[in-house]
Design a protein around this motif. Structure first.
Motif, mmCIF file in Angstrom:
data_model
loop_
_atom_site.group_PDB
_atom_site.id
_atom_site.type_symbol
_atom_site.label_atom_id
_atom_site.label_comp_id
_atom_site.label_asym_id
_atom_site.label_seq_id
_atom_site.Cartn_x
_atom_site.Cartn_y
_atom_site.Cartn_z
ATOM 1 N N SER A 30 39.641 46.118 46.885
ATOM 2 C CA SER A 30 39.204 44.958 46.108
ATOM 3 C C SER A 30 39.259 43.705 46.994
ATOM 4 O O SER A 30 40.159 43.579 47.825
ATOM 5 C CB SER A 30 40.137 44.787 44.907
ATOM 6 O OG SER A 30 39.696 43.740 44.113
ATOM 7 N N LYS A 84 32.499 43.534 48.980
ATOM 8 C CA LYS A 84 31.407 44.510 48.793
ATOM 9 C C LYS A 84 30.257 43.904 47.967
ATOM 10 O O LYS A 84 29.096 44.010 48.350
ATOM 11 C CB LYS A 84 31.938 45.771 48.072
ATOM 12 C CG LYS A 84 33.047 46.472 48.822
ATOM 13 C CD LYS A 84 33.593 47.657 48.053
ATOM 14 C CE LYS A 84 34.314 47.302 46.764
ATOM 15 N NZ LYS A 84 35.517 46.451 46.940
ATOM 16 N N SER A 85 30.619 43.275 46.849
ATOM 17 C CA SER A 85 29.572 42.697 45.980
ATOM 18 C C SER A 85 28.871 41.551 46.693
ATOM 19 O O SER A 85 27.654 41.371 46.554
ATOM 20 C CB SER A 85 30.188 42.191 44.676
ATOM 21 O OG SER A 85 30.877 43.234 44.032
ATOM 22 N N SER A 86 29.631 40.779 47.468
ATOM 23 C CA SER A 86 29.034 39.644 48.193
ATOM 24 C C SER A 86 28.060 40.126 49.262
ATOM 25 O O SER A 86 27.006 39.510 49.474
ATOM 26 C CB SER A 86 30.137 38.805 48.840
ATOM 27 O OG SER A 86 31.027 38.356 47.866
ATOM 28 N N LEU A 101 28.258 33.459 46.858
ATOM 29 C CA LEU A 101 29.059 32.706 45.881
ATOM 30 C C LEU A 101 30.515 32.692 46.315
ATOM 31 O O LEU A 101 31.082 33.758 46.581
ATOM 32 C CB LEU A 101 28.989 33.381 44.495
ATOM 33 C CG LEU A 101 27.616 33.522 43.828
ATOM 34 C CD1 LEU A 101 27.728 34.372 42.564
ATOM 35 C CD2 LEU A 101 27.058 32.144 43.495
ATOM 36 N N THR A 161 34.295 43.168 40.381
ATOM 37 C CA THR A 161 33.487 44.220 39.770
ATOM 38 C C THR A 161 34.339 45.026 38.793
ATOM 39 O O THR A 161 35.489 45.355 39.086
ATOM 40 C CB THR A 161 32.914 45.135 40.881
ATOM 41 O OG1 THR A 161 32.236 44.306 41.820
ATOM 42 C CG2 THR A 161 31.965 46.170 40.313
ATOM 43 N N GLY A 188 36.900 47.880 43.690
ATOM 44 C CA GLY A 188 37.935 48.338 44.615
ATOM 45 C C GLY A 188 39.285 48.551 43.944
ATOM 46 O O GLY A 188 40.143 49.256 44.459
ATOM 47 N N LYS A 210 33.687 39.594 56.708
ATOM 48 C CA LYS A 210 34.167 38.209 56.770
ATOM 49 C C LYS A 210 34.328 37.787 58.232
ATOM 50 O O LYS A 210 35.333 37.175 58.613
ATOM 51 C CB LYS A 210 35.462 38.015 55.953
ATOM 52 C CG LYS A 210 35.373 38.553 54.518
ATOM 53 C CD LYS A 210 36.422 38.016 53.584
ATOM 54 C CE LYS A 210 36.333 38.684 52.205
ATOM 55 N NZ LYS A 210 37.290 38.193 51.229
ATOM 56 N N ASP A 252 32.971 35.533 59.684
ATOM 57 C CA ASP A 252 32.986 34.061 59.825
ATOM 58 C C ASP A 252 34.414 33.534 59.979
ATOM 59 O O ASP A 252 34.633 32.462 60.533
ATOM 60 C CB ASP A 252 32.322 33.416 58.592
ATOM 61 C CG ASP A 252 32.985 33.836 57.280
ATOM 62 O OD1 ASP A 252 33.703 33.040 56.670
ATOM 63 O OD2 ASP A 252 32.790 34.994 56.872
HETATM 64 P P1 GTP Z 1 35.984 44.056 43.956
HETATM 65 O O1 GTP Z 1 34.765 43.909 43.104
HETATM 66 O O2 GTP Z 1 37.236 43.657 43.222
HETATM 67 O O3 GTP Z 1 36.115 45.430 44.531
HETATM 68 O O4 GTP Z 1 35.845 43.016 45.187
HETATM 69 P P2 GTP Z 1 34.647 42.920 46.253
HETATM 70 O O5 GTP Z 1 34.950 43.793 47.411
HETATM 71 O O6 GTP Z 1 33.340 43.144 45.569
HETATM 72 O O7 GTP Z 1 34.743 41.398 46.777
HETATM 73 P P3 GTP Z 1 33.821 40.154 46.330
HETATM 74 O O8 GTP Z 1 32.431 40.295 46.834
HETATM 75 O O9 GTP Z 1 34.008 39.933 44.884
HETATM 76 O O10 GTP Z 1 34.486 38.964 47.201
HETATM 77 C C1 GTP Z 1 35.848 38.623 47.114
HETATM 78 C C2 GTP Z 1 36.072 37.217 47.654
HETATM 79 O O11 GTP Z 1 35.739 37.160 49.036
HETATM 80 C C3 GTP Z 1 35.204 36.141 46.976
HETATM 81 O O12 GTP Z 1 35.986 34.979 46.796
HETATM 82 C C4 GTP Z 1 34.091 35.878 47.970
HETATM 83 O O13 GTP Z 1 33.568 34.571 47.876
HETATM 84 C C5 GTP Z 1 34.836 36.091 49.305
HETATM 85 N N1 GTP Z 1 33.921 36.532 50.373
HETATM 86 C C6 GTP Z 1 32.997 37.510 50.270
HETATM 87 N N2 GTP Z 1 32.336 37.653 51.424
HETATM 88 C C7 GTP Z 1 32.848 36.751 52.293
HETATM 89 C C8 GTP Z 1 32.558 36.421 53.655
HETATM 90 O O14 GTP Z 1 31.691 36.968 54.341
HETATM 91 N N3 GTP Z 1 33.327 35.430 54.214
HETATM 92 C C9 GTP Z 1 34.291 34.792 53.516
HETATM 93 N N4 GTP Z 1 34.984 33.847 54.172
HETATM 94 N N5 GTP Z 1 34.585 35.060 52.233
HETATM 95 C C10 GTP Z 1 33.860 36.037 51.614
#
Ligand code: GTP
Ligand code: MG
Length: 222
Positions: free
Chosen positions: A18, A22-24, A35, A41, A68, A125, A127
């Protein structure tokens, strides 16, 4: 040209702890947006995207974006078996998420037998590369990718860095696997679907072959 026409459909699953992003990643790839506050998710989300893998060959990518969080695992597991490709994602600034990649890989390989999932490993990430932020070196991640036999990409949904590359690498890997018959179509398995005369020819040949020569189940996948 009808943009909904496709010759192949690949089901791709997003895997990793989590908050690794992944969603991003998917949002950046399919909508070119990012965002800072994105909802976690719940269970599984679905997305569709089309990609031309060679002139005239369009692939419909059907993404399963899994949660996750451990409490959704019984739901997300049910999606493993009908996936042909998987993006294994960890956060470069979170060591535990990197250490869990082996577990994700092993769990999926075990659940999909006798099928096979082709993976790409994503160090996400990228960046956040300021001194003191990164918790996993490129060398370590490449070593793990080598052990698992999968390609490795460092990407950022925030900046868009290498996001398209990661998804296209996986799609092309599946397409090549299909062309070389490394990926086999089987009755009752929905990881790949074919449409149109050329693709249906491949499907018929593959199904006939697997009916005649059943393969021994593979211990692991790549
Ligand atoms: P689950 O749905 O719980 O499994 O999480 P996930 O893996 O889908 O992560 P999600 O995309 O919801 O992102 C989690 C956090 O990471 C959010 O606050 C995003 O804004 C941040 N985030 C996502 N991608 C990046 C990135 O490339 N760089 C940075 N700095 N933050 C990111
Ligand atoms: Mg998510």
């Amino acid at each position: 040209m009808d943009l909904t026409l496709w010759q192949y459909q690949f089901r791709i699953i997003m895997l990793g702890d989590s908050t690794v992003g992944k969603s991003s990643l998917l949002k950046r790839y399919t909508e070119d947006t990012f965002l800072e506050s994105i909802n976690q998710t719940v269970g599984v989300d679905f997305h569709v995207h089309f990609l031309e893998v060679e002139p005239g060959v369009r692939v419909k990518l059907q993404f399963w974006d899994t949660a996750g969080q451990e409490r959704f695992r019984s739901v997300t597991r049910s999606y493993y078996r009908n996936s042909v490709g998987g993006l294994l994602v960890f956060n470069l600034t979170n060591r535990a998420s990197f250490e869990h990649i082996k577990d994700w890989h092993a769990e999926v390989c075990e659940w999909v037998q006798p099928h096979r999932v082709l993976f790409v490993l994503v160090g996400h990430k990228s960046d956040r590369d300021a001194p003191g932020e990164r918790d996993v070196s490129k060398e370590e991640a490449e070593k793990l990718a080598g052990q698992l036999g999968v390609p490795y990409v460092e990407a950022s949904a925030k900046t868009g860095h290498k996001v398209t590359e990661a998804f296209e690498l996986l799609t092309r890997r599946v397409y090549q696997g299909l062309m070389s018959r490394e990926v086999e179509l089987r009755e009752g398995w929905d990881g790949v679907k074919c449409s149109g005369p050329r693709a249906l020819q491949l499907q018929r040949a593959s199904l006939t072959r697997s009916a005649v020569t059943p393969k021994p189940s593979k211990k692991c996948c790549g």
